[in-house]
Design a protein around this motif. Sequence first.
Motif, short mmCIF file in Angstrom:
data_model
loop_
_atom_site.label_atom_id
_atom_site.label_comp_id
_atom_site.label_asym_id
_atom_site.label_seq_id
_atom_site.Cartn_x
_atom_site.Cartn_y
_atom_site.Cartn_z
N PHE A 106 0.87 -1.18 0.00
CA PHE A 106 0.00 0.00 0.00
C PHE A 106 0.91 1.23 0.00
O PHE A 106 1.43 1.63 1.04
N ALA A 107 1.10 1.83 -1.16
CA ALA A 107 1.98 2.99 -1.28
C ALA A 107 1.19 4.27 -1.00
O ALA A 107 1.41 5.30 -1.63
N CYS A 108 0.29 4.19 -0.05
CA CYS A 108 -0.65 5.26 0.28
C CYS A 108 -0.95 5.20 1.76
O CYS A 108 -1.47 4.19 2.24
N ASN A 109 -0.60 6.26 2.49
CA ASN A 109 -0.87 6.28 3.92
C ASN A 109 -2.36 6.30 4.22
O ASN A 109 -2.82 5.67 5.18
N THR A 110 -3.12 7.04 3.42
CA THR A 110 -4.55 7.15 3.69
C THR A 110 -5.23 5.80 3.62
O THR A 110 -5.98 5.39 4.52
N ASN A 111 -4.98 5.05 2.55
CA ASN A 111 -5.58 3.73 2.44
C ASN A 111 -4.94 2.74 3.40
O ASN A 111 -5.60 1.80 3.85
N SER A 112 -3.68 2.92 3.75
CA SER A 112 -3.07 2.07 4.78
C SER A 112 -3.80 2.23 6.10
O SER A 112 -4.01 1.27 6.84
N SER A 113 -4.18 3.48 6.41
CA SER A 113 -4.80 3.75 7.71
C SER A 113 -6.27 3.37 7.76
O SER A 113 -6.79 3.03 8.82
N VAL A 114 -6.95 3.40 6.61
CA VAL A 114 -8.40 3.19 6.60
C VAL A 114 -8.80 1.82 6.06
O VAL A 114 -9.68 1.16 6.62
N SER A 115 -8.17 1.38 4.98
CA SER A 115 -8.69 0.24 4.22
C SER A 115 -7.96 -1.08 4.44
O SER A 115 -8.55 -2.14 4.24
N LEU A 116 -6.70 -1.03 4.80
CA LEU A 116 -5.90 -2.25 4.83
C LEU A 116 -6.51 -3.34 5.69
O LEU A 116 -6.59 -4.49 5.29
N SER A 117 -6.97 -2.99 6.89
CA SER A 117 -7.50 -4.00 7.80
C SER A 117 -8.77 -4.66 7.25
O SER A 117 -9.08 -5.80 7.61
N VAL A 118 -9.47 -3.95 6.36
CA VAL A 118 -10.70 -4.50 5.77
C VAL A 118 -10.39 -5.39 4.58
O VAL A 118 -10.80 -6.55 4.52
N VAL A 119 -9.63 -4.86 3.62
CA VAL A 119 -9.41 -5.59 2.36
C VAL A 119 -8.43 -6.74 2.54
O VAL A 119 -8.41 -7.66 1.72
N ARG A 120 -7.63 -6.72 3.58
CA ARG A 120 -6.71 -7.83 3.82
C ARG A 120 -7.47 -9.14 3.96
O ARG A 120 -6.94 -10.22 3.63
N ASN A 121 -8.72 -9.07 4.44
CA ASN A 121 -9.53 -10.27 4.62
C ASN A 121 -10.25 -10.70 3.36
O ASN A 121 -10.91 -11.74 3.35
N LEU A 122 -10.15 -9.90 2.29
CA LEU A 122 -10.87 -10.20 1.05
C LEU A 122 -10.01 -10.83 -0.02
O LEU A 122 -10.53 -11.34 -1.01
N PHE A 123 -8.67 -10.78 0.17
CA PHE A 123 -7.76 -11.27 -0.86
C PHE A 123 -6.71 -12.18 -0.23
O PHE A 123 -6.27 -11.94 0.90
N ALA A 124 -6.30 -13.18 -0.97
CA ALA A 124 -5.30 -14.12 -0.45
C ALA A 124 -3.88 -13.57 -0.55
O ALA A 124 -2.99 -14.01 0.18
N VAL A 125 -3.66 -12.59 -1.44
CA VAL A 125 -2.32 -12.05 -1.64
C VAL A 125 -1.86 -11.33 -0.37
O VAL A 125 -2.62 -10.56 0.22
N PRO A 126 -0.64 -11.57 0.08
CA PRO A 126 -0.14 -10.85 1.26
C PRO A 126 0.08 -9.38 0.93
O PRO A 126 0.42 -9.03 -0.20
#
Length: 269
Positions: free
Chosen positions: A72-92
Amino acid sequence: MSDARPVGLFDSGVGGLTVSRQVFRLLPGESTIYFGDNAHVPYGPRTAEELVGFARDILAFLVSRGVKYVIFACNTNSSVSLSVVRNLFAVPMIGLIEPGAREAVRVSTGGRIGVIATEATIKSGAYQRALKSMDAGLAVFGQAAPRLVPLVEAGMAGTAESLAAVAEYGRPLKEAGIDTLILGCTHYLFLEKEFRQVLGPEVKLVDPAVATVKAAREEMARRGLLNDAGGPACHRYYVSGDPRVLQEAARCFLGCAIPPVEQVNLDGK
């Protein structure tokens, strides 16, 4: 065992090129696919629902292109979205927040750390929580800077306007007595000279990209995902908006020409 599949990176626009530069330096054998969502920039005023939606669509695109790992080369999405989408995709995948916070704690000499970022990142409290979890005694000062991303996207780094904006946002942090400042948006490294001019040499600037790519390299090694076969790396670039913006920013910031940038409309899939 070597894995030649590419590493995916994404940002709201050109800021993530600062992370790409660290990938080229620290992971020179890795091919990359970069997505700049400049049709939706800036991310700072967006709602959490919008940001999660953007991240989900971009990740689906990157996965469809065969990436083995996502930064995630984006702080905004790192702070808001990562914890959500991490559960939707198998890719680390990895974000910028924890590695950036860890580096700030490491270099801080007085325990007074500033975070300058988009409105969404500051509102999320992600950096504040990460820093406090590492050292509860830290004094943390957050500053939203909504004018900076549009200035960088418009190619106005290094101008009187950008210096005035950095001074507006940086002076309260300097007056608070910070000894370390996290540049909590990848776009802000384009304004490094302005920050150094406003804050002076006594304030350390932390670019989370460096620590994040180092952490990514360690995780990829553990998972057997590094490309150890040698040979030239291949880098591909996609945007959701005007390709010329990324092309010009890459020429100026990376110091080299990049392959043609392809426009992809994720909204119309």
